[in-house]
Design an enzyme around this catalytic site. Structure first.
Site, short mmCIF file in Angstrom:
data_model
loop_
_atom_site.label_atom_id
_atom_site.label_comp_id
_atom_site.label_asym_id
_atom_site.label_seq_id
_atom_site.Cartn_x
_atom_site.Cartn_y
_atom_site.Cartn_z
N HIS A 198 0.82 -1.22 0.00
CA HIS A 198 0.00 0.00 0.00
C HIS A 198 0.85 1.27 0.00
O HIS A 198 0.32 2.37 -0.17
CB HIS A 198 -0.91 0.05 1.23
CG HIS A 198 -1.99 -0.97 1.23
ND1 HIS A 198 -2.85 -1.19 0.18
CD2 HIS A 198 -2.35 -1.87 2.19
CE1 HIS A 198 -3.69 -2.17 0.47
NE2 HIS A 198 -3.41 -2.59 1.68
N ASP B 35 -2.56 -10.30 -2.63
CA ASP B 35 -3.08 -9.86 -1.34
C ASP B 35 -4.55 -9.45 -1.57
O ASP B 35 -4.90 -8.94 -2.63
CB ASP B 35 -2.26 -8.65 -0.85
CG ASP B 35 -2.67 -8.20 0.54
OD1 ASP B 35 -1.91 -8.45 1.47
OD2 ASP B 35 -3.77 -7.60 0.66
N HIS C 33 -6.22 -7.09 -0.54
CA HIS C 33 -6.44 -5.65 -0.63
C HIS C 33 -5.73 -5.10 -1.87
O HIS C 33 -4.71 -5.65 -2.30
CB HIS C 33 -5.94 -4.96 0.64
CG HIS C 33 -6.56 -5.52 1.88
ND1 HIS C 33 -5.88 -6.42 2.70
CD2 HIS C 33 -7.79 -5.38 2.41
CE1 HIS C 33 -6.68 -6.77 3.71
NE2 HIS C 33 -7.85 -6.16 3.55
N ASP D 42 -4.47 -12.83 3.08
CA ASP D 42 -5.68 -12.30 3.72
C ASP D 42 -6.94 -12.49 2.88
O ASP D 42 -8.00 -12.00 3.24
CB ASP D 42 -5.50 -10.84 4.15
CG ASP D 42 -4.69 -10.00 3.18
OD1 ASP D 42 -4.31 -8.88 3.58
OD2 ASP D 42 -4.45 -10.44 2.04
O1 LIG Z 1 -3.59 -6.24 4.69
C1 LIG Z 1 -3.66 -5.06 4.50
C2 LIG Z 1 -4.13 -4.06 5.53
C3 LIG Z 1 -5.56 -3.75 5.32
C4 LIG Z 1 -6.16 -3.03 6.55
C5 LIG Z 1 -5.63 -1.64 6.75
C6 LIG Z 1 -6.77 -0.86 7.35
C7 LIG Z 1 -8.02 -1.65 7.16
C8 LIG Z 1 -7.67 -2.87 6.36
N1 LIG Z 1 -3.35 -4.61 3.29
O2 LIG Z 1 -2.88 -5.50 2.36
ZN LIG Z 2 -3.96 -7.17 2.68
#
Ligand SMILES: O=C(CCC1CCCC1)NO
Ligand SMILES: [Zn+2]
Length: 370
Positions: A143, A180, A182, A268
């Protein structure tokens, strides 16, 4: 040659603060919690399962080493880097950039080790001392954008390794495939205008960052078509991931013909993860891994680097990761996924119409890659 493996004890020392996603706050009745979602124990447990299962003996250890400031600045702004270093000197550390991503005092050092681990794995694969490699790094990175971290990510480990491979090792075309759950917003933004880095992200739609990674988000200028997003509806399991890889991700890699593939490998999307709503099991991750190993053999001599991203179930991440690394090494430890009896009857094995439609919406994107 074999499968390289990066783990550093300090990846298990990441201080993720006193809350789940937010610091404990009595005024909001937010209680402290012993193991916040991003607690490093989950990834340490994966390392310990790789070790205790005997698989570690079949892997080639790769020393992480600290990334240099220059390595980080190939991808991140000086201001971001300097802020992380400055906050890392604070008594209780600082935050990656979104207020939900704390790191402890000295945390910049572990983040530099995580980036260094991804670089070391990529270097070993490009130089040919190993065929492929798994970098079990922490904190995660996918991220993190040029100017800020977020979602537990400080520096974008995979993007830093990709830039190192291109600018230091002379690799011309690098593909980053992010499974991932996300959206892989970081690498997408970093390489948004480039056509020599292909970025493919398969993720639960609109999960995190909010409303990020729609199928319409495709890159800009030279880079148009080289950011591929495959957002999936919640509830998807093994079937939709198998279909997304077979019908979009693998064809995109065949069209791009990378010299190196880097995967942002998070677990995840699993059936037991608290931070998303997908239903992938360990055998689903095995399937993704095998498809990636096969296409890497087909297009770039097997040169595949997996860099650890998310995954928050201390129960299930170890078994998902074990199965992936077994496939990379071509070794069976004989230890099964201990949770299979629980997760095997919960769904995700049938490709549902709305899931197939979501993947089919992304399939035409492949035609703009060359
Ligand atoms: O695994 C993650 C973190 C995600 C969370 C960060 C804030 C809410 C969800 N990003 O790949
Ligand atoms: Zn993630």
């Amino acid at each position: 040659t074999g499968t390289g493996y990066v783990w550093d004890t300090q990846y298990g020392w990441v201080d993720t603060g006193t809350g789940g996603l937010s610091p404990a706050d009595a005024t909001k009745l937010l209680q402290p919690i012993a193991h916040p979602f991003a607690h490093p124990d989950t990834k340490r447990r994966l390392h310990e399962l790789i070790s205790a299962s005997g698989l570690l003996k079949h892997l080639e250890p790769i020393e992480a080493g600290l990334a240099s400031e220059e390595d980080i600045l190939r991808v991140h702004d000086r201001a971001h880097f300097d802020r992380i270093v400055a906050e890392s000197a604070w008594p209780k550390g600082g935050d990656a950039g979104d207020g939900h991503s704390p790191f402890g005092k000295g945390g910049h050092q572990i983040a530099m080790l995580a980036a260094g681990g991804a670089i070391a794995a990529a270097r070993a694969v490009v130089e040919g001392s190993v065929k492929n490699a798994y970098a079990l790094v922490n904190p995660p990175g996918h991220h993190a954008e040029r100017d800020r971290g977020m979602g537990f990510c400080i520096f974008n480990n995979a993007a830093i390794a990709a830039s190192y491979a291109r600018e230091v090792l002379g690799v011309q075309k690098v593909a980053i495939v992010d499974w991932d759950v996300h959206h892989g917003n970081g690498a997408e933004r970093i390489f948004w205008k480039r056509s020599d880095v292909l970025n493919v992200s398969v993720h639960q739609e609109n999960c995190f960052p909010a409303y990020s990674g729609p199928v319409t988000s495709r890159g800009e200028g030279e880079g148009f078509g080289y950011s591929v997003n495959i957002p999936l509806p919640p509830g998807g399991g093994n079937a939709v991931y198998e279909y997304a890889f077979r019908t979009v991700v693998i064809p995109a890699l065949r069209a791009f013909q990378p010299d190196l593939i880097i995967a942002a490998s998070g677990y995840d999307a699993s059936m037991m993860d608290p931070l998303a709503r997908m239903m992938v099991r360990s055998d689903g991750y095995e399937n993704i891994a095998q498809q990636m190993l096969d296409v890497a053999d087909e297009v770039c001599g097997g040169r595949l680097v997996l860099v650890q991203e998310g995954g928050y179930s201390p129960y299930y991440v170890p078994f998902c990761g074990l199965k992936v690394v077994e496939r990379m090494a071509g070794v069976s430890t004989g230890f099964d996924d201990a949770y299979f009896p629980i997760v095997s009857t919960k769904g995700g094995d049938v490709l549902l119409d709305h899931e197939k439609a979501a993947v089919d919406a992304a399939a035409p994107l492949v035609s703009d890659i060359r």
